[in-house]
Design an enzyme around this catalytic site. Structure first.
Site: not given
Lengths: 724, 55
Positions: A40, A43, A444, A623, A627
């Site tokens: 926004c 922000c 995971d 992650d 993996d």
């Protein structure tokens, strides 16, 4: 407790391995931060002001479209400081590698396309003004004059703006293939030629506005396509952190930093606390704890002493270690993992997108239909070349896939924009379509459904003086548990007690003196406490002992994503390298029906392949390094931004924020988009079914062509915008 | 109809003017952050003058 000892998703993982690997910030260079949560006007100004207040920052500018901030700062300012500053004012930030070169490259291409769109648009509108006069009934000299002016505008425009199509068509023809740009280029050239001929012959019909419109709409489609791809590609490139594989070699009593490739078996390498082990080797000196969660998914740190075997990719936690190299480069376990990933990726079948399939079926029909019209009319009219060519050209321009060119990019742009706003970055162009087919989701546990960072959960059970001593001791260590403890205690507003003689005993803990009595924080045995069932840190204050226990914080949105996916009717799996009780507890907590613990990297991949062999389409969300093989074996894969470099590289989409809930949205949006793409194909097919016969019988005028083209393009785009 | 002799060049000139303006905005990077620019108008901090590129 689970997965305590993941190193923090540092801004620059490579820096730990190679302190000298960050020359980017040398001369007050630009820093780029990814800000996944900004949305926004407030922000923008909070972030810009917050950054500007940071000492050493010259200027900061937020780009809301890309959710990035670029910062011009003194060389002393590091991205990590700025990330901490932003964290303080409530914004999550990640460092981006300012891959300046690649970014300007994509920008240049995008601007080039925009420029051509601008030229085509300008010419289209001006020619349209003249054409309306002709359609309204301008005759004789006026009509010829208008056609002539149109020709003067249209010919250079098509020559300039049509270049992307001409180039692509030529390239395909040289490779003896026919792509969609072949018929497009043919239509552009033929139509301009025949219109010019008609103009010079004072003919009734010239298709200049139709040609320009075709160019314009096709360029818009091309631009949307380019932008979606370039955005994803450049962001993915920039997300890839600098990771220069270097090691500290000890030779003749001195340490030199060398690239890993130069290491030989038998060399001695120093691994500092916090650094990643660069090679496979045997510990010859030093005691420490090793985090092997990235390789195996094991959550507990392992104590190492001389004689222990280390694998590349593990992280040294507490004390410096000297390691004798037993395997380096190609033979190291890290490299074997990379090889597995490469193998899995090449095994992933080449996916043909809907657009590819449509183009392959449609591209040859355009010139064939037009040629057919020409031949038939030559026969009907008894050799009237001019009439036959005119009808052939009208057919060509009507069938030219204006709407088809927009059908996919318009939807993909709308979908990726929507996903980006939710915090998901699409790295691969075909990922959206593959995602729509998914019926099984494999998660995971470590670092994916959980944050991978430990949080102390029994602070209230301890008296305040003990907490303050614990804070003083824990701040002296870089052990993940100690750091987590310090952060949590600081968050309670506690001040550290006065503790003197702080010393870290690598592999054991921290000790010091408080009010004349020895205090220790560390492992149970060393501190003199009894070992509790869960992992924890132990504090001794003279005679008293306290134990701190930890849990792994659930990633925000984990519960929602599981619930949402189950509501969508997906089969869920939890596949983890962690021990069975922890995995079972997590599966139970989140209500995931299927789970498997203790899975090695290859077993994870094999599990996914087995699921796919049964005909399931699997989405893998993970992650860790353990993996990566599974991520590339799956039909489509997503990894969080905090994931390891290799995992992000192997996945199709990257989750920018901490929240994992967008994964469920992504599945829903991908399904809607594929439905929209199909609808768009039907729409443009319908339009052809109506107008091609009109063109074939020779009733098609330039007005019809212009109307048909604009209506179909607009309806296709509007349909794409309906995407919610 | 003689008015066309003036109107057509005028309309082309105006169109070209627009095209030139488009090129200029493109080169100045005014389409780099459409969303941010749309929101910045709601910002309450005012500058006395536009920021220069070299600042």
């Amino acid at each position: 407790m689970t997965e305590a000892l993941r190193p923090p998703p540092s801004a620059c993982p490579g820096c730990a391995v190679a302190p000298a690997a960050a020359p980017v910030e040398d001369k007050g260079a630009r820093l780029l931060l990814s800000l996944p949560t900004i949305h926004c006007a407030g922000c923008i100004s909070t972030v810009e002001k917050g950054l500007a207040r940071h000492p050493g920052v010259r200027s900061a500018r937020v780009n809301l479209t890309l959710k990035r901030a670029s910062i011009d700062a003194e060389p002393t300012v590091s991205a990590a400081d700025l990330i901490a500053t932003l964290d303080g004012i409530g914004y999550e930030a990640h460092e981006l590698d300012p891959g300046v070169l690649s970014q300007t490259e994509t920008d240049r291409q995008g601007r080039d396309l925009l420029m051509r769109i601008g030229v085509a648009g300008f010419a289209m509108m001006n020619v349209m003004i003249l054409s309306i006069a002709v359609w309204a009934g301008a005759e004789d000299a006026t009509r010829d004059l208008f056609h002539l002016i149109s020709a003067v505008i249209a010919i250079p425009t098509v020559a300039f703006a049509g270049q992307p199509f001409f180039r692509s068509a030529l390239k395909a023809l040289r490779a003896r293939r026919l792509n969609m740009d072949g018929p497009i280029a043919l239509a552009l050239i033929l139509t301009v030629a025949i219109s010019l001929f008609e103009t010079l012959q004072s003919g009734q019909h010239a298709y200049f506005e139709a040609v320009l419109m075709l160019t314009f709409f096709l360029l818009v489609g091309r631009y949307l396509d380019h932008r979606a791809r370039a955005l994803a590609r450049s962001a993915a490139q920039e997300l890839a952190a600098l990771e220069v594989p270097r090691a500290l070699r000890i030779a003749g009593g001195t340490q030199t930093e060398v690239p890993i490739a130069q290491l030989a078996v038998g060399d001695l390498v120093l691994v500092r606390p916090g650094a990643r082990v660069p090679v496979d080797g045997e510990v010859t000196e030093g005691r420490s704890e090793i985090d092997r969660s990235l390789l195996t998914g094991e959550t507990l740190p392992v104590v190492t002493a001389p004689g222990a075997q280390l694998s590349a990719g593990e992280v040294n936690l507490t004390g410096p270690l000297t390691v004798r190299v037993t395997a380096a480069g190609r033979d190291s376990s890290l490299h074997r993992m990379a090889d597995l990933v490469a193998a899995a990726e090449s095994a992933r079948t080449r996916y043909t997108t809907l657009a590819d399939r449509a183009a392959r079926a449609y591209a040859p029909t355009i010139p064939l239909l037009s040629l057919g019209a020409f031949v038939v009319w030559m026969w009907i009219s008894g050799g009237d070349l001019r009439l036959s060519v005119n009808i052939a050209v009208a057919t060509l321009i009507i069938t030219c896939p204006c709407a088809l060119g927009l059908a996919v990019p318009a939807v993909v742009t709308a979908a990726s924009g929507r996903l980006f706003r939710k915090g998901l970055l699409i790295k691969d162009g075909t990922a959206l379509e593959r995602l729509a087919e998914v019926d099984t989701v494999v998660f995971d546990k470590t670092g994916t459904l959980t944050m991978g960072t430990p949080v102390p959960d029994n602070l209230d059970a301890h008296p305040e003086p003990a907490l303050r001593v614990a804070l003083a001791l824990s701040e002296a260590s870089s052990h993940p548990l100690a750091r987590a403890l310090a952060t949590a205690l600081r968050a309670r507003g506690l001040a550290p007690a006065q503790v003197d003689d702080l010393r870290e005993a690598p592999g054991y803990g921290v000790q010091g003196t408080w009010q004349g009595q020895p205090v220790k924080l560390g492992r149970a045995g060393w501190v003199g406490a009894t070992h509790a069932a869960t992992t924890g840190a132990y504090l001794s204050l003279g005679e008293d002992t306290h134990s701190f226990t930890f849990t792994d914080a659930l990633r925000p949105g984990a519960e929602e994503v599981v619930a949402a996916l189950q509501a969508q009717g997906k089969t869920l799996w939890l596949l983890s390298g962690d021990v069975a009780p922890a995995v079972e507890a997590m599966a139970h907590r989140l209500n995931i029906p299927h789970h498997r613990a203790g899975a090695l990297p290859t077993e994870k991949a094999a599990h996914i392949e087995a699921l796919q062999a049964q005909g399931h389409k699997v989405l893998m969300v993970g992650d860790g390094l353990n993996d990566t093989v599974a991520l590339s074996a799956a039909h489509v894969s997503i990894s969080p931004a905090s994931a390891l470099d290799a995992a992000r590289a192997a996945s199709d989409m990257v989750l920018l924020g901490r929240d994992i809930a967008p994964v469920a949205d992504a599945l829903r949006i991908s399904q809607t988009s594929v439905r929209r793409i199909r609808e768009n194909f039907w729409q443009s097919g319908l339009y052809n079914a109506v107008f091609v016969p009109i063109a074939l019988v020779g009733w098609c005028t330039p007005l019809w062509a212009a109307l048909a083209m604009s209506i179909s393009s607009i309806t296709v785009s509007l349909n794409a915008l309906r995407l919610k | 109809m003689e008015v066309l002799a003036i109107l057509i060049p005028v309309s082309l000139f105006l169109g070209l003017l627009g095209l030139g303006a488009f090129f200029w905005t493109l080169r100045k990077g005014q389409y780099d952050d459409p969303e941010g620019d749309a929101r910045r108008i709601l910002n309450t901090d005012y500058d006395d003058r536009p920021k220069r590129d070299d600042e």
